[in-house]
Design an enzyme around this catalytic site. Structure first.
Site, PDB file in Angstrom:
ATOM      1  N   ASP A  10      23.176  -1.696  -5.211  1.00 57.74           N
ATOM      2  CA  ASP A  10      23.858  -1.452  -3.930  1.00 57.74           C
ATOM      3  C   ASP A  10      23.588  -0.025  -3.482  1.00 57.74           C
ATOM      4  O   ASP A  10      23.941   0.937  -4.177  1.00 57.74           O
ATOM      5  CB  ASP A  10      25.371  -1.672  -4.103  1.00 57.74           C
ATOM      6  CG  ASP A  10      26.139  -1.594  -2.783  1.00 57.74           C
ATOM      7  OD1 ASP A  10      25.506  -1.372  -1.725  1.00 57.74           O
ATOM      8  OD2 ASP A  10      27.380  -1.749  -2.816  1.00 57.74           O
TER       9      ASP A  10
ATOM     10  N   ASP B 174      26.480  -5.932   3.439  1.00 53.81           N
ATOM     11  CA  ASP B 174      27.893  -5.610   3.235  1.00 53.81           C
ATOM     12  C   ASP B 174      28.377  -4.910   4.514  1.00 53.81           C
ATOM     13  O   ASP B 174      28.884  -5.562   5.438  1.00 53.81           O
ATOM     14  CB  ASP B 174      28.022  -4.728   1.974  1.00 53.81           C
ATOM     15  CG  ASP B 174      29.414  -4.203   1.696  1.00 53.81           C
ATOM     16  OD1 ASP B 174      30.332  -4.469   2.489  1.00 53.81           O
ATOM     17  OD2 ASP B 174      29.616  -3.509   0.673  1.00 53.81           O
TER      18      ASP B 174
ATOM     19  N   LYS C 269      26.381  -4.783 -11.330  1.00 56.96           N
ATOM     20  CA  LYS C 269      25.823  -4.173 -10.111  1.00 56.96           C
ATOM     21  C   LYS C 269      25.764  -2.680 -10.352  1.00 56.96           C
ATOM     22  O   LYS C 269      26.721  -2.099 -10.858  1.00 56.96           O
ATOM     23  CB  LYS C 269      26.728  -4.523  -8.934  1.00 56.96           C
ATOM     24  CG  LYS C 269      26.634  -3.593  -7.717  1.00 56.96           C
ATOM     25  CD  LYS C 269      27.312  -4.227  -6.516  1.00 56.96           C
ATOM     26  CE  LYS C 269      28.135  -3.229  -5.724  1.00 56.96           C
ATOM     27  NZ  LYS C 269      28.792  -3.838  -4.545  1.00 56.96           N
TER      28      LYS C 269
ATOM     29  N   LYS D 162      34.116  -9.246   2.518  1.00 58.15           N
ATOM     30  CA  LYS D 162      35.340  -8.488   2.208  1.00 58.15           C
ATOM     31  C   LYS D 162      36.287  -8.715   3.379  1.00 58.15           C
ATOM     32  O   LYS D 162      35.933  -8.423   4.523  1.00 58.15           O
ATOM     33  CB  LYS D 162      35.041  -6.979   2.130  1.00 58.15           C
ATOM     34  CG  LYS D 162      34.168  -6.552   0.964  1.00 58.15           C
ATOM     35  CD  LYS D 162      33.845  -5.063   1.035  1.00 58.15           C
ATOM     36  CE  LYS D 162      32.957  -4.658  -0.136  1.00 58.15           C
ATOM     37  NZ  LYS D 162      32.331  -3.336   0.076  1.00 58.15           N
TER      38      LYS D 162
ATOM     39  N   LYS E 152      25.024   1.136  -8.561  1.00 57.77           N
ATOM     40  CA  LYS E 152      24.913   1.871  -7.307  1.00 57.77           C
ATOM     41  C   LYS E 152      23.638   2.701  -7.353  1.00 57.77           C
ATOM     42  O   LYS E 152      23.327   3.305  -8.395  1.00 57.77           O
ATOM     43  CB  LYS E 152      26.127   2.785  -7.144  1.00 57.77           C
ATOM     44  CG  LYS E 152      27.424   2.026  -6.950  1.00 57.77           C
ATOM     45  CD  LYS E 152      27.453   1.388  -5.571  1.00 57.77           C
ATOM     46  CE  LYS E 152      28.835   0.854  -5.235  1.00 57.77           C
ATOM     47  NZ  LYS E 152      28.879   0.282  -3.882  1.00 57.77           N
TER      48      LYS E 152
ATOM     49  N   GLY F 163      34.321  -5.915  -3.350  1.00 60.08           N
ATOM     50  CA  GLY F 163      35.542  -5.253  -3.801  1.00 60.08           C
ATOM     51  C   GLY F 163      35.684  -3.885  -3.165  1.00 60.08           C
ATOM     52  O   GLY F 163      34.690  -3.270  -2.770  1.00 60.08           O
TER      53      GLY F 163
ATOM     54  N   SER G 124      30.975  -3.426 -10.849  1.00 66.45           N
ATOM     55  CA  SER G 124      30.158  -2.514 -10.059  1.00 66.45           C
ATOM     56  C   SER G 124      30.193  -1.149 -10.746  1.00 66.45           C
ATOM     57  O   SER G 124      31.257  -0.559 -10.893  1.00 66.45           O
ATOM     58  CB  SER G 124      30.738  -2.427  -8.643  1.00 66.45           C
ATOM     59  OG  SER G 124      30.107  -1.398  -7.918  1.00 66.45           O
TER      60      SER G 124
ATOM     61  N   GLU H 106      21.683  -4.806  -2.138  1.00 63.83           N
ATOM     62  CA  GLU H 106      22.795  -4.763  -1.180  1.00 63.83           C
ATOM     63  C   GLU H 106      22.688  -3.561  -0.244  1.00 63.83           C
ATOM     64  O   GLU H 106      22.494  -2.430  -0.692  1.00 63.83           O
ATOM     65  CB  GLU H 106      24.112  -4.704  -1.985  1.00 63.83           C
ATOM     66  CG  GLU H 106      25.376  -4.785  -1.151  1.00 63.83           C
ATOM     67  CD  GLU H 106      26.633  -4.829  -2.027  1.00 63.83           C
ATOM     68  OE1 GLU H 106      26.512  -5.093  -3.246  1.00 63.83           O
ATOM     69  OE2 GLU H 106      27.724  -4.582  -1.497  1.00 63.83           O
TER      70      GLU H 106
HETATM   71  O1  SMG Z   1      36.175  -3.063  -6.288  1.00 68.10           O
HETATM   72  O2  SMG Z   1      34.920  -3.143  -8.054  1.00 68.10           O
HETATM   73  C1  SMG Z   1      35.161  -2.754  -6.914  1.00 68.10           C
HETATM   74  C2  SMG Z   1      34.165  -1.852  -6.242  1.00 68.10           C
HETATM   75  C3  SMG Z   1      32.990  -2.600  -5.752  1.00 68.10           C
HETATM   76  O3  SMG Z   1      31.058  -1.319  -5.374  1.00 68.10           O
HETATM   77  C4  SMG Z   1      32.078  -1.748  -4.910  1.00 68.10           C
HETATM   78  N1  SMG Z   1      32.452  -1.520  -3.633  1.00 68.10           N
HETATM   79  O4  SMG Z   1      29.891  -1.029  -1.222  1.00 68.10           O
HETATM   80  O5  SMG Z   1      30.434  -2.756  -2.307  1.00 68.10           O
HETATM   81  C5  SMG Z   1      30.615  -1.579  -2.046  1.00 68.10           C
HETATM   82  C6  SMG Z   1      31.679  -0.752  -2.694  1.00 68.10           C
HETATM   83  C7  SMG Z   1      32.606  -0.205  -1.662  1.00 68.10           C
HETATM   84  C8  SMG Z   1      33.702   0.638  -2.177  1.00 68.10           C
HETATM   85  S1  SMG Z   1      33.216   2.225  -2.546  1.00 68.10           S
HETATM   86  C9  SMG Z   1      34.673   3.110  -2.722  1.00 68.10           C
HETATM   87 MG    MG Z   2      28.518  -2.693  -1.030  1.00 68.28          MG
END
Ligand code: SMG
Ligand code: MG
Length: 383
Positions: A201, A251, A174, A275, A176, A303, A148, A226
């Site tokens: 995402d 999510d 992925k 999660k 953001k 994650g 991500s 996402e």
């Molecule tokens: O653990 O590699 C990881 C991060 C994956 O993008 C990730 N998590 O919305 O899915 C999500 C975000 C939430 C955590 S943001 C601190």
């Molecule tokens: Mg997410």
């Protein structure tokens, strides 16, 4: 014979003699930016439970700030201290279901509950000499993973960053996104890497009205989009999903098995990110997996920038058969120069990570690292 052993063990007690909480703050190797903010350290609470000569560990994934979710390391500490630990200390807790019924009267606070449930699974596995994967019903020895990638200073910089991860061997990316950093960024990445598995995402950064911007993503052959809309907005997600051919993945909106069922009934998504922290524990995560598998809905393991403790649990969870899309479970070096586990997880050449197979979570704690990152510690003793 095996059955007899199993049922005998199911009745064995697991007296909770001592619970220790460690509030940790871990420096990230690089800042991580999402639509709700940028962090360069990651908070979590490590939960250590002593029971009859064994020690189990769990990770509560609530972060310092209420950006991803309403829970924080502060609220989790309060709920653990005042409610969850008093509900189990000195008690015989038989398994995850027994734990869930003991904390059913505590409304919400999924991440606080999930951290304790993880430690109980670790204890159960160590007692019965079973890996978490085997206890949860996982099948695979290695699970497909991706990375991500946070919002970067510019779109060209993002392309470079993605290129770096592809070179390391990640087979799924992925990125953001947020308003103003969505279609252009995604188009540039897709243009540079036409054949990669790519998904985005938004972390709830849009409304149904502003999400019209995202309609252009529909031509970029994304695996999924996402959580574009608000956490408490299943209905508008269903309206958006009806307008795009790309699967929407939820999510933040899926906080329970009930939410998952309603989201599927409403056609608010075609994919679910699971999660354990967000849904109140590994047992709940497995229940959502089972529902989605029965409905033919693909799931993948999300994650929360976990330490080696939570990462081990994610790998075990992701080994269940319904996890057919790569998880947000990257190698340890993508997150932390120094982790709190002795084990470091590495990427296999086929973009998988090997699932631990030792009893429980299958990891051991680096006490020196734990001390180094610990902001606050408290021990609750019943002996
Ligand atoms: O653990 O590699 C990881 C991060 C994956 O993008 C990730 N998590 O919305 O899915 C999500 C975000 C939430 C955590 S943001 C601190
Ligand atoms: Mg997410």
């Amino acid at each position: 014979m095996g059955d007899t052993t199993q049922s005998r063990k199911a009745l064995e007690s697991m007296k909770i003699e001592r619970v220790s909480l460690y509030h940790l703050r871990m420096p990230l190797v690089a800042p991580f930016e999402t639509s709700f903010g940028r962090i360069d350290t990651r908070d979590c609470i490590l939960i250590e439970i002593d029971s009859q000569g064994l020690v189990g560990y769990g990770e509560c994934v609530a972060d310092r700030d209420p950006g991803y979710s309403s829970e924080t390391s502060g609220t989790a500490w309060h709920i653990l201290h005042d409610f969850i630990i008093p509900a189990i200390l000195g008690e015989d807790v038989h398994n995850a279901d027994d734990f869930q019924s003991r904390v059913a009267g505590i409304r919400g606070h999924a991440m606080a509950k999930a951290g304790v449930e993880m430690a109980l699974w670790d204890l159960l596995g160590k007692r019965d000499e079973l890996s978490l994967r085997d206890m949860l019903g996982g099948r695979q020895n290695r699970v497909a993973v991706g990375v991500s990638v946070g919002i970067q200073a510019s779109a060209p910089r993002l392309v470079e960053e993605v290129g770096g991860y592809l070179q390391q061997g990640y087979g799924r990316i992925k990125i953001k996104i947020k308003p103003g950093r969505d279609v252009t960024d995604t188009r540039l990445v897709r243009g540079a890497f036409p054949n990669i598995l790519l998904q985005v995402d938004a972390n709830s950064a849009y409304t149904l009205e502003t999400a019209t911007e995202l309609l252009a993503l529909d031509d970029l052959d994304l695996l999924l989009i996402e959580q574009p809309l608000a956490e408490d907005d299943l209905w508008d997600h269903s309206r958006l999903q009806a307008r795009v051919k790309t699967p929407i993945c939820l999510d933040e909106s899926i906080l329970s098995l009930r939410h998952a069922r309603q989201a599927l009934e409403m056609r608010a998504c075609r994919v679910v990110n699971i999660k354990a922290g967000r849904v109140g524990g590994l047992s709940q995560a497995v229940a959502i997996h089972d529902l989605c598998a029965a409905e033919g809905i693909p799931v993948w393991c999300g994650g929360m920038l976990e330490t080696g403790v939570g990462r081990a649990a994610n790998l075990a969870l992701a080994s269940l058969p319904g996890f057919t899309l790569p998880g947000d479970i990257s190698a340890s070096e993508r997150y932390y120069l120094q982790d709190i586990t002795q084990e470091r997880f590495t990427l296999n050449p086929d973009s998988t990570i090997t699932v631990p197979d030792k009893p429980g979570l299958g990891v051991s704690i680096d006490r020196a690292a734990l001390e180094r990152f610990c902001l606050q510690r408290q021990v609750f003793d019943n002996r």
